[in-house]
Design a protein around this motif. Sequence first.
Motif, PDB file in Angstrom:
ATOM      1  N   LEU A  50       0.841  -1.190   0.000  1.00  0.00           N
ATOM      2  CA  LEU A  50       0.000   0.000   0.000  1.00  0.00           C
ATOM      3  C   LEU A  50       0.879   1.243   0.000  1.00  0.00           C
ATOM      4  N   ARG A  51       0.360   2.292  -0.622  1.00  0.00           N
ATOM      5  CA  ARG A  51       1.003   3.604  -0.559  1.00  0.00           C
ATOM      6  C   ARG A  51      -0.030   4.570   0.008  1.00  0.00           C
ATOM      7  N   LEU A  52       0.245   5.073   1.203  1.00  0.00           N
ATOM      8  CA  LEU A  52      -0.680   5.963   1.898  1.00  0.00           C
ATOM      9  C   LEU A  52      -0.038   7.330   2.069  1.00  0.00           C
ATOM     10  N   ARG A  53      -0.819   8.368   1.786  1.00  0.00           N
ATOM     11  CA  ARG A  53      -0.265   9.715   1.928  1.00  0.00           C
ATOM     12  C   ARG A  53      -0.383  10.202   3.374  1.00  0.00           C
ATOM     13  N   LEU A  54       0.498  11.112   3.728  1.00  0.00           N
ATOM     14  CA  LEU A  54       0.522  11.676   5.076  1.00  0.00           C
ATOM     15  C   LEU A  54      -0.399  12.880   5.168  1.00  0.00           C
ATOM     16  N   MET A  55      -0.968  13.060   6.359  1.00  0.00           N
ATOM     17  CA  MET A  55      -1.682  14.293   6.698  1.00  0.00           C
ATOM     18  C   MET A  55      -0.762  15.242   7.449  1.00  0.00           C
ATOM     19  N   ASP A  56      -0.039  14.682   8.420  1.00  0.00           N
ATOM     20  CA  ASP A  56       0.901  15.500   9.180  1.00  0.00           C
ATOM     21  C   ASP A  56       2.034  14.630   9.690  1.00  0.00           C
ATOM     22  N   ILE A  57       3.034  15.275  10.220  1.00  0.00           N
ATOM     23  CA  ILE A  57       4.230  14.568  10.685  1.00  0.00           C
ATOM     24  C   ILE A  57       4.826  15.322  11.861  1.00  0.00           C
ATOM     25  N   SER A  58       5.468  14.600  12.753  1.00  0.00           N
ATOM     26  CA  SER A  58       6.221  15.181  13.853  1.00  0.00           C
ATOM     27  C   SER A  58       7.470  14.336  14.032  1.00  0.00           C
ATOM     28  N   LEU A  59       8.313  14.711  14.980  1.00  0.00           N
ATOM     29  CA  LEU A  59       9.491  13.893  15.267  1.00  0.00           C
ATOM     30  C   LEU A  59       9.114  12.573  15.921  1.00  0.00           C
ATOM     31  N   GLY A  60       7.848  12.464  16.373  1.00  0.00           N
ATOM     32  CA  GLY A  60       7.414  11.237  17.047  1.00  0.00           C
ATOM     33  C   GLY A  60       6.641  10.279  16.179  1.00  0.00           C
ATOM     34  N   GLY A  61       6.068  10.773  15.058  1.00  0.00           N
ATOM     35  CA  GLY A  61       5.261   9.874  14.244  1.00  0.00           C
ATOM     36  C   GLY A  61       4.564  10.597  13.107  1.00  0.00           C
ATOM     37  N   VAL A  62       3.579   9.912  12.515  1.00  0.00           N
ATOM     38  CA  VAL A  62       2.866  10.444  11.358  1.00  0.00           C
ATOM     39  C   VAL A  62       1.383  10.126  11.480  1.00  0.00           C
ATOM     40  N   ALA A  63       0.571  10.888  10.743  1.00  0.00           N
ATOM     41  CA  ALA A  63      -0.838  10.575  10.573  1.00  0.00           C
ATOM     42  C   ALA A  63      -1.064  10.268   9.099  1.00  0.00           C
ATOM     43  N   LEU A  64      -1.668   9.116   8.813  1.00  0.00           N
ATOM     44  CA  LEU A  64      -1.882   8.666   7.440  1.00  0.00           C
ATOM     45  C   LEU A  64      -3.363   8.738   7.087  1.00  0.00           C
ATOM     46  N   VAL A  65      -3.641   8.845   5.799  1.00  0.00           N
ATOM     47  CA  VAL A  65      -5.017   8.893   5.312  1.00  0.00           C
ATOM     48  C   VAL A  65      -5.406   7.538   4.740  1.00  0.00           C
ATOM     49  N   LEU A  66      -6.481   6.969   5.255  1.00  0.00           N
ATOM     50  CA  LEU A  66      -7.033   5.709   4.738  1.00  0.00           C
ATOM     51  C   LEU A  66      -8.254   6.051   3.887  1.00  0.00           C
ATOM     52  N   GLU A  67      -8.109   5.944   2.564  1.00  0.00           N
ATOM     53  CA  GLU A  67      -9.208   6.276   1.669  1.00  0.00           C
ATOM     54  C   GLU A  67     -10.045   5.055   1.303  1.00  0.00           C
ATOM     55  N   ASP A  68      -9.459   3.871   1.392  1.00  0.00           N
ATOM     56  CA  ASP A  68     -10.141   2.625   1.028  1.00  0.00           C
ATOM     57  C   ASP A  68     -10.943   2.113   2.224  1.00  0.00           C
ATOM     58  N   ARG A  69     -12.264   2.055   2.070  1.00  0.00           N
ATOM     59  CA  ARG A  69     -13.114   1.574   3.164  1.00  0.00           C
ATOM     60  C   ARG A  69     -12.808   0.129   3.554  1.00  0.00           C
ATOM     61  N   ALA A  70     -12.286  -0.644   2.605  1.00  0.00           N
ATOM     62  CA  ALA A  70     -12.051  -2.073   2.848  1.00  0.00           C
ATOM     63  C   ALA A  70     -10.816  -2.328   3.709  1.00  0.00           C
ATOM     64  N   LEU A  71      -9.959  -1.334   3.865  1.00  0.00           N
ATOM     65  CA  LEU A  71      -8.755  -1.523   4.660  1.00  0.00           C
ATOM     66  C   LEU A  71      -9.108  -1.549   6.145  1.00  0.00           C
ATOM     67  N   ALA A  72      -8.630  -2.570   6.825  1.00  0.00           N
ATOM     68  CA  ALA A  72      -8.929  -2.726   8.258  1.00  0.00           C
ATOM     69  C   ALA A  72      -7.634  -2.680   9.056  1.00  0.00           C
ATOM     70  N   PHE A  73      -7.500  -1.661   9.887  1.00  0.00           N
ATOM     71  CA  PHE A  73      -6.354  -1.533  10.776  1.00  0.00           C
ATOM     72  C   PHE A  73      -6.867  -1.317  12.197  1.00  0.00           C
TER      73      PHE A  73
END
Length: 217
Positions: A121-144
């Motif tokens: 999968l290739r997921l784009r970022l919403m934001d980033i910090s030195l501690g981590g990232v927030a990713l965008v899940l556009e596919d409803r079928a993806l389960a995390f």
Amino acid sequence: TERGTPVRVKFSRVAEPLDTRLLAVRPEYEELIFDATGVCEFDSLDGTVSIEAAAKIDAIRVFFSTGFAEAAIFRGQRVFRARVPETIARVQRRGSVRYQVPALNPPVVSLRLPSDDNRELRLRLMDISLGGVALVLEDRALAFESGTMLRKCRLDLPGCGVVETDLSIQYVDLMDRKSGWRRMGCRFSDLPMFALTHVRSYVTALERAQFDASHRG
């Protein structure tokens, strides 16, 4: 402590990092003193070598880079000294400042699903910090699920390089009911010291861009 603070150091002329100890900070000389035990290139430390260093103090990870690493003798033992850095990055599990990434050419994370190692999968970022990232899940079928560890993810930071790291999922929240898009917050897990250099460079660039934009307004 009397034994010093454990530090991982990488010299600019040596490929592999070294585990050592920070023995003393001497502000009067603007220098840091490190144990030189196990330093194979001790005799070549002539003040022209730079270092990158990382340490963990309680729950805080500290990262810095500085120059002028030089062989010396301190209290009867072989050490190397380096200049006190101008800035030190402090990374905590919580409290790291988040920066929105640009909509044009945003960073992306490439990862493989824990349930299907053959699917990337290739997921784009919403934001980033030195501690981590927030990713965008556009596919409803993806389960995390929160608590899941995503191994060997590749983070492509435009202008700063590619970083490989594990990501620990902290939460998955619904962003928009109509589209079904979700926001997945992830924390870097055991991010290598040298990968943190790239992350810090990218975050610094975002910080400067934000500062410039606010002053233009």
